[in-house]
Design a protein around this motif. Structure first.
Motif: not given
Length: 711
Positions: A87-89, A91-92, A381, A383, A400, A402, A405, A409
């Motif tokens: 998920s994006d979280s 990846v972050l 949000y 992108h 997409t 890292r 993302v 963010n």
């Protein structure tokens, strides 16, 4: 036989603690630890290949962070019921750890290295991402992998004026600061977070507070390392070196590169000039020498290039494009560039350009967050897209990245607290980076601000952003405003700061050197504020304030609240009523039940359609009051009365009985009223005998006097 367990405890000073243990799990990894806080448990492992690919001239490091749904006692969503792409979280969190670890491996260590961090048990009061950096460093600490400078990461918040380390998600909602700080014992290496318009001094204070907590966590790692038995660091074959080739390359290239760098030129012109010098250097070597040591020639040319460019800045105060250290590149902006989107803007600063679009929708378009550690939704949000043509390259598209993302963010966090709390829309911003030569994420913030205002979103305050750089030789230093891509690669710091005229809203800092002084950080923040305000002035010159309303072709959203018992009537059996209403009015209607009430969102471009929906809602929820008079219209004739409809609430019907038409005896209903007649009736409540609503026409008429009986 149960293996020996080694445990160290970190006291957070407020009754909470963190433990690090090793010796029980994943013993075939080069290093493994379990970090626990509350009931949250994270397993981190580190493995590195024993030999490196001789053709690789960089560290192939992979940092992977994954959250297992079983950790929260949940099943993964989707058809396969299995964890899939991160998920994006996640990846972050990978990026947060990677950015601190990567610079701390030896420069000449090129063996394949993998650090895996897994959430194995989740406690809702503990945010696991704040423990990932500690876990990764501890796993390396008990391994023999070359990694000499232990680190840790913490989240710092400020609640009621008091700093807190690693707050719960619930506590974080009360905070005006949410920052992740990564550091070694001696130096801060990474800062990322969002703030509610804090000052530069407050930000430095928060970083210092976090650094002190990190030092305690590093000391615990050192104790664990000593108790476990510090492994002898493995030997490895470093990069080949040749001092004679280095001297030859530097002697041939340094002065020429220095001369090019101090003149100031555009990116393509400068790149071509440096390439020409490199070809001249290569011409000094024979084909046989280049076949054997061509990689060294290229390596030493890059090293010489870096040294010369940095010295031009430190000695002359001149940058690659001719600017002084505090100068901002020329800026031009435009709004309403795309005619049919809900909001758009174009932001160009030097050779960096971002095109931002805004799309408005209902709560149905909210971004759903469903991970083991967090569930919820985002009504705002952003992108970020970074196509290869933005840097003049041709590369395959692999989904997409890292980086995309992470940059998206950062821009989202910069803007989100400036969206009004009562904004009824779900908002999506998309930033298309069309050119890039330095900080496209900050261009995204600027373009996003203007696109929001162009869309008619009543932002609390406009936001701008700037990327700062640093070049230092240990004694002299230069802080660079609005850095170029080359200055990012050749410099010692990349410090992005966003904010309004009144304070900082987000930041991201990566330090590539040990021992960054706080006075340098404070100067960078002060210089960033000046640059940020300059850029903000350019934005507000282009669009001074948000448009008073959304555009004519943009959807308007109206929100209404109805009692919960009317929700079913508005939806209808099988959704029939609401579906027919949407089709007839050209609107989108969303109903959410909140606190036993129905919150209705009506989205449409045609005001008449929205009014029709409002009328229907009013009709469905219409409830006449006892003793009040209402205008009605006859819609059906019966032998025993007339069916009338409240004109203020079409669709609400009631029987007007023949006995309530007039005071005189009525033989035929048509003697008094006919189809289409409009008049007033009095609402008499529910008839106790029939249990049906009762209205009367005669109750509003003057009662005729009674005739006296003749004797």
């Amino acid at each position: 036989m149960i293996p020996q367990l080694f445990v160290e405890k970190i006291d957070l000073g407020d009754g909470r603690s963190i433990t690090i243990e090793t010796g029980r799990l994943a013993k075939q990894a080069d290093g493994s630890v379990v970090v626990r806080m509350g009931d949250t448990m994270i397993l981190a492992t580190a493995v590195s290949a024993r030999s490196a690919n001789p053709n690789v001239d960089f560290l192939p490091l992979t940092v992977d962070y994954r959250e297992k749904f079983a950790a929260a006692g949940r099943f993964p969503g989707g058809f396969f019921k299995r964890e899939a792409r991160p998920s994006d979280s996640e990846v972050l969190t990978m990026r947060l750890v990677d950015r601190v670890l990567r610079p701390l491996f030896p420069d000449d260590y090129h063996a394949e290295t993998q650090v895996m961090i897994q959430l194995m048990s989740h406690d809702e009061t503990v945010m696991p991402d704040a423990l990932a950096g500690l876990a990764a460093s501890a796993a390396l600490a008990v391994s023999d992998i070359p990694f000499y400078n232990l680190i840790s990461e913490v989240r710092v918040a400020r609640i009621d004026g008091k700093f807190v380390i690693n707050p719960s998600r619930e506590d974080l909602e009360k905070s005006d600061i949410d920052m992740m700080i990564g550091a070694s014992m001696d130096s801060v290496a990474m800062v990322e977070g969002e703030m509610k318009e804090i000052s530069e001094a407050e930000m430095v204070e928060a970083i210092k507070f976090a650094h002190e907590a990190i030092k305690v966590q590093i000391q615990a790692q050192l104790r664990l390392q000593a108790a476990f038995g510090k492994k002898e660091i493995r030997t490895y074959e470093g990069e080949k070196e040749n001092e004679e080739i280095y001297k030859k390359v530097k002697a041939a290239a340094y002065d020429k590169i220095y001369a090019i760098a101090k003149v100031g030129s555009a990116k393509h012109e400068r790149t071509a000039a440096f390439a020409e010098v490199k070809e001249e250097v290569k011409a000094l070597f024979t084909e046989e020498e280049l076949a054997a040591d061509g990689d060294l020639v290229s390596k030493y040319f890059y090293k010489t290039n870096k040294e010369a460019v940095r010295n031009v800045v430190l000695e002359l105060g001149v940058r690659l494009d001719g600017r002084k250290t505090t100068d901002i590149r020329p800026i031009w902006c435009e709004t309403d560039y795309l005619p049919r989107v809900h909001g758009s803007s174009l932001f160009t600063r030097g050779e960096t350009q971002a095109l931002a679009t805004v799309t408005l929708g209902t709560s149905r378009e909210a971004n759903q967050i469903d991970s083991p550690s967090e569930q919820g939704e985002e009504k705002f949000y952003l992108h970020y897209n970074f196509p290869p043509f933005s840097t003049g390259e041709a590369k395959p598209l692999r989904g997409t990245s890292r980086r995309e993302v992470g940059h998206g963010n950062l821009a989202q966090r910069a803007l989100k607290n400036m969206i009004p709390a009562d904004c009824p829309y779900t908002i999506r911003i998309v930033s298309e980076v069309l050119e890039s030569n330095g900080s496209s994420s900050m261009a995204t913030v600027c373009a996003g601000t203007m696109a929001l205002m162009d869309a008619g979103i009543q932002m609390v305050k406009p936001v701008s952003g700037i990327a700062m750089g640093l070049i230092t030789d240990g004694e002299k230093f230069a802080v660079l405003s609005d850095i170029l891509g080359d200055e990012d690669h050749l410099g010692d710091m990349d410090f992005k700061v966003t904010g309004t005229a009144d304070g900082i809203t987000a930041c991201q800092m990566d330090i590539k050197i040990d021992g960054l002084r706080y006075d340098i950080m404070e100067q960078a923040l002060g210089q960033a504020r000046e640059g940020r305000l300059h850029i903000l002035g350019k934005l507000t010159e282009t669009i001074a304030a948000p448009r008073a309303d959304v555009k004519a072709h943009s959807p308007k959203i109206i929100t209404r609240t109805i009692p919960g018992n009317f929700i079913g009537a508005l939806i209808g059996p099988g959704g029939k009523v609401i579906q027919e209403l949407q089709k007839a009015t050209g609107t989108t209607i969303v109903i959410n039940e909140v606190n036993e009430e129905g919150v209705i969102e009506i989205l449409g471009t045609d005001p008449a359609g929205i009014e029709a929906v409002l009328a229907k809602i009013k009709s469905i929820t219409f409830k006449p009051q006892m003793g009040e008079a209402y205008e009605v219209k006859v819609i059906k004739m019966l032998d025993f009365g007339a069916v009338v409809e409240y004109t203020a609430a079409p669709g609400n019907e009631v029987l007007l009985h023949v006995s309530e038409l007039a005071w005189e005896r009525t033989e035929n209903v048509t003697d008094v009223v006919n189809m289409g007649d409009v008049f007033e009736v009095k609402y008499l409540g529910v008839d106790p005998k029939t249990k049906k609503e009762k209205v009367s026409r005669k109750a509003l008429l003057q009662r005729p006097p009674r005739e006296e009986k003749k004797e």
